[in-house]
Motif scaffolding. Sequence first.
Motif, PDB file in Angstrom:
ATOM      1  N   GLU A 147      74.231  -4.813  58.417  1.00 43.95           N
ATOM      2  CA  GLU A 147      75.244  -3.672  58.090  1.00 43.95           C
ATOM      3  C   GLU A 147      74.944  -3.025  57.033  1.00 43.95           C
ATOM      4  O   GLU A 147      74.578  -3.627  55.896  1.00 43.95           O
ATOM      5  N   ARG A 149      69.779  -5.383  64.111  1.00 43.96           N
ATOM      6  CA  ARG A 149      70.268  -6.627  64.816  1.00 43.96           C
ATOM      7  C   ARG A 149      69.439  -6.854  65.833  1.00 43.96           C
ATOM      8  O   ARG A 149      69.063  -6.090  66.740  1.00 43.96           O
ATOM      9  N   GLU A 206      69.694  -7.741  68.881  1.00 48.62           N
ATOM     10  CA  GLU A 206      70.494  -7.941  69.973  1.00 48.62           C
ATOM     11  C   GLU A 206      69.918  -8.684  71.065  1.00 48.62           C
ATOM     12  O   GLU A 206      68.929  -8.352  71.464  1.00 48.62           O
ATOM     13  N   PHE A 217      72.763   3.455  72.918  1.00 50.50           N
ATOM     14  CA  PHE A 217      74.133   2.922  72.648  1.00 50.50           C
ATOM     15  C   PHE A 217      74.018   1.682  71.933  1.00 50.50           C
ATOM     16  O   PHE A 217      74.684   1.496  70.848  1.00 50.50           O
ATOM     17  N   THR A 266      71.035  -0.464  70.248  1.00 54.65           N
ATOM     18  CA  THR A 266      69.512  -0.883  69.984  1.00 54.65           C
ATOM     19  C   THR A 266      69.474  -1.840  68.621  1.00 54.65           C
ATOM     20  O   THR A 266      70.711  -2.261  68.158  1.00 54.65           O
ATOM     21  N   GLN A 317      73.766   3.297  60.528  1.00 49.44           N
ATOM     22  CA  GLN A 317      75.358   3.563  60.504  1.00 49.44           C
ATOM     23  C   GLN A 317      75.759   4.389  59.422  1.00 49.44           C
ATOM     24  O   GLN A 317      75.139   4.712  58.307  1.00 49.44           O
ATOM     25  N   GLU A 330      79.000   4.159  57.420  1.00 45.17           N
ATOM     26  CA  GLU A 330      80.156   3.167  56.711  1.00 45.17           C
ATOM     27  C   GLU A 330      81.038   3.909  55.458  1.00 45.17           C
ATOM     28  O   GLU A 330      80.196   4.343  54.471  1.00 45.17           O
ATOM     29  N   GLU A 382      83.261   0.994  72.326  1.00 50.28           N
ATOM     30  CA  GLU A 382      83.321   1.113  70.803  1.00 50.28           C
ATOM     31  C   GLU A 382      82.489   2.155  70.403  1.00 50.28           C
ATOM     32  O   GLU A 382      81.275   1.976  70.562  1.00 50.28           O
ATOM     33  N   LEU A 383      83.150   3.001  69.634  1.00 52.21           N
ATOM     34  CA  LEU A 383      82.359   4.258  68.712  1.00 52.21           C
ATOM     35  C   LEU A 383      82.359   3.859  67.350  1.00 52.21           C
ATOM     36  O   LEU A 383      81.353   3.564  66.714  1.00 52.21           O
ATOM     37  N   GLU A 388      87.800  -0.276  55.815  1.00 53.07           N
ATOM     38  CA  GLU A 388      86.414   0.317  56.287  1.00 53.07           C
ATOM     39  C   GLU A 388      86.378   1.164  57.280  1.00 53.07           C
ATOM     40  O   GLU A 388      87.051   0.675  58.487  1.00 53.07           O
ATOM     41  N   GLY A 447      78.509   3.970  64.225  1.00 52.64           N
ATOM     42  CA  GLY A 447      76.943   4.111  64.524  1.00 52.64           C
ATOM     43  C   GLY A 447      76.507   5.480  64.696  1.00 52.64           C
ATOM     44  O   GLY A 447      77.171   6.278  65.387  1.00 52.64           O
TER      45      GLY A 447
HETATM   46  N1  GAP Z   1      80.495  -3.131  58.528  1.00 52.02           N
HETATM   47  C1  GAP Z   1      81.260  -3.367  59.952  1.00 52.02           C
HETATM   48  C2  GAP Z   1      80.201  -3.273  60.915  1.00 52.02           C
HETATM   49  O1  GAP Z   1      79.154  -3.241  61.055  1.00 52.02           O
HETATM   50  P1  GAP Z   1      80.529  -3.355  63.553  1.00 52.02           P
HETATM   51  O2  GAP Z   1      81.410  -3.054  64.560  1.00 52.02           O
HETATM   52  O3  GAP Z   1      79.528  -4.351  64.082  1.00 52.02           O
HETATM   53  O4  GAP Z   1      80.955  -3.351  62.145  1.00 52.02           O
HETATM   54  C3  GAP Z   1      80.045  -0.643  63.019  1.00 52.02           C
HETATM   55  O5  GAP Z   1      79.430  -1.844  63.442  1.00 52.02           O
HETATM   56  C4  GAP Z   1      79.635   0.462  64.418  1.00 52.02           C
HETATM   57  O6  GAP Z   1      78.022   0.301  64.240  1.00 52.02           O
HETATM   58  C5  GAP Z   1      79.670   0.188  65.911  1.00 52.02           C
HETATM   59  O7  GAP Z   1      81.048   0.668  65.885  1.00 52.02           O
HETATM   60  C6  GAP Z   1      78.885   0.860  66.473  1.00 52.02           C
HETATM   61  O8  GAP Z   1      79.251   2.172  66.405  1.00 52.02           O
HETATM   62  C7  GAP Z   1      77.490   0.565  65.601  1.00 52.02           C
HETATM   63  N2  GAP Z   1      76.600  -0.219  65.831  1.00 52.02           N
HETATM   64  C8  GAP Z   1      76.854  -1.540  65.887  1.00 52.02           C
HETATM   65  N3  GAP Z   1      75.879  -2.158  66.449  1.00 52.02           N
HETATM   66  C9  GAP Z   1      74.963  -1.556  66.927  1.00 52.02           C
HETATM   67  C10 GAP Z   1      73.683  -1.400  67.986  1.00 52.02           C
HETATM   68  N4  GAP Z   1      73.135  -2.634  68.203  1.00 52.02           N
HETATM   69  N5  GAP Z   1      73.358  -0.240  68.231  1.00 52.02           N
HETATM   70  C11 GAP Z   1      73.785   0.856  67.815  1.00 52.02           C
HETATM   71  N6  GAP Z   1      74.999   1.023  67.146  1.00 52.02           N
HETATM   72  C12 GAP Z   1      75.514  -0.154  66.572  1.00 52.02           C
END
Ligand code: GAP
Length: 447
Positions: free
Chosen positions: A151, A183, A185, A193, A195, A200, A202, A267-268, A307, A311
């Motif tokens: 992040e 990440r 994932e 959506f 990846t 990000q 933020e 979640e957006l 915060e 993404g």
């Molecule tokens: N600092 C807080 C944080 O990172 P999060 O909800 O884990 O919070 C924020 O991530 C945003 O980042 C999410 O709402 C999403 O839009 C985006 N996001 C998180 N993981 C993602 C992924 N693997 N691929 C694309 N977007 C991602």
Amino acid sequence: METLPLKDMQTLVSLSKRRGFVFQSSEIYGGLSSCWDYGPLGSQLKFNVKQAWWKAMTNRQDIVGIDAAILMHPQVWVASGHVDGFSDPLVDCKNCKNRFREDHADTKDGKPACPQCGSSDITESREFNLMFETHMGPLKDDGSKVYLRPETAQGIFVNFENVQTSMRKKIPFGIAQIGKSFRNEITPGNFIFRTREFEQMEMQYFVKPGTDEDWFESWKETRWAFYKSLGLNESKLRFHPHGPDELAHYAKAAFDVQYQFPIGWQELEGIHNRSDFDLSQHQKFSGKKLEYFDETDKSKFIPYVIETAVGCDRLCLAVLCDAYREEVTEKDGKSDTRVVLGFHPSVAPIKVALLPLSKKAPLQEMSQAIYADISDDMACEYDEAGSIGKRYRRQDEIGTPLCVTIDFDSLDDDSVTVRHRDTMQQDRVSRDQLKTYLKDKLSSFSA
Ligand code: GAP
């Protein structure tokens, strides 16, 4: 005429490839799972989305921007809780070998079941840390281990004091940042959506404890207004409050902004009240005081943080899904479909297309002169290939709000035809008025 919304993600994946928005990464080698490359139009769309966010955040006196490194001191991730806690429960299906997150399992006869084959024969779950590890320097030992940041937020927290003192900021103030995060994932997918590499946007807003709940409410409103300003359909947006079992370890309260994607409500953006968790942790682990001295009442405290985290790729996906429509008309027993990306002009990759009806001079000379005159002020595309009908359809499909056609009459009356993407209405505009006309139409656009 019947208007149809986007029916599935695959339609968008095909359009994105055909029109140069998004390509599969390393496609000529068979692709790399869940990694995507933005093409010429996609990278411009993404740039516009980032610019809109950056402007909304930093065109105010209380927020400044930074651009922190992706690689950070490994202790940062111990302090933040990511080394111990940033993991997902991973299970394997013994029947079809599918590997998935335990919380993504289906339920069959009251038992967790594989979402791929439906078997309940799955392994015990084990925790899988989502951080990518790499090594710094020539030795690959534990002492050289670093992480690709999962992040961008921590780059802001560790710079809190640097920014506050160098910019002489008084609380409340915020720090905004756009950058890549990574990440590992377990189940990425659904195009851009989710990846493993993503960007990000933020913003961490530092406030006095006790004022945090008001600021939290205020940021919810501000962020809703931002999505409206991008032209997103409000009926496809909603807030989702986190229940106690959904709250992250650092959060006192959290709301997601959700968007109704073709895969459902998702979640957006996350809006979190992170309390003083992060700064307290970094103070403890770094040994450096991160307290703020408030001159107004001579108090000393560790600020609370509100915060907002979205993404960029996910927002681009929402913008694309939202903009997509098919207009179906029946004429003489035949059906015709016009595919349109109805982007708000602020995010449209191309604002104006210049379409001369002939490649021959002097029409080409006139068209090139118009291009030279307006392209400094708005992103233009010059296209002289193919029939005018096909050229209009291509511009509709890439979301260009306005097309300018230069025809043979233009040589006589020094005027051009401006065609509007959404209404297909055509206006004759004299050349000396053209730039003002275009700017006016782009800025007065309402979705
Ligand atoms: N600092 C807080 C944080 O990172 P999060 O909800 O884990 O919070 C924020 O991530 C945003 O980042 C999410 O709402 C999403 O839009 C985006 N996001 C998180 N993981 C993602 C992924 N693997 N691929 C694309 N977007 C991602």
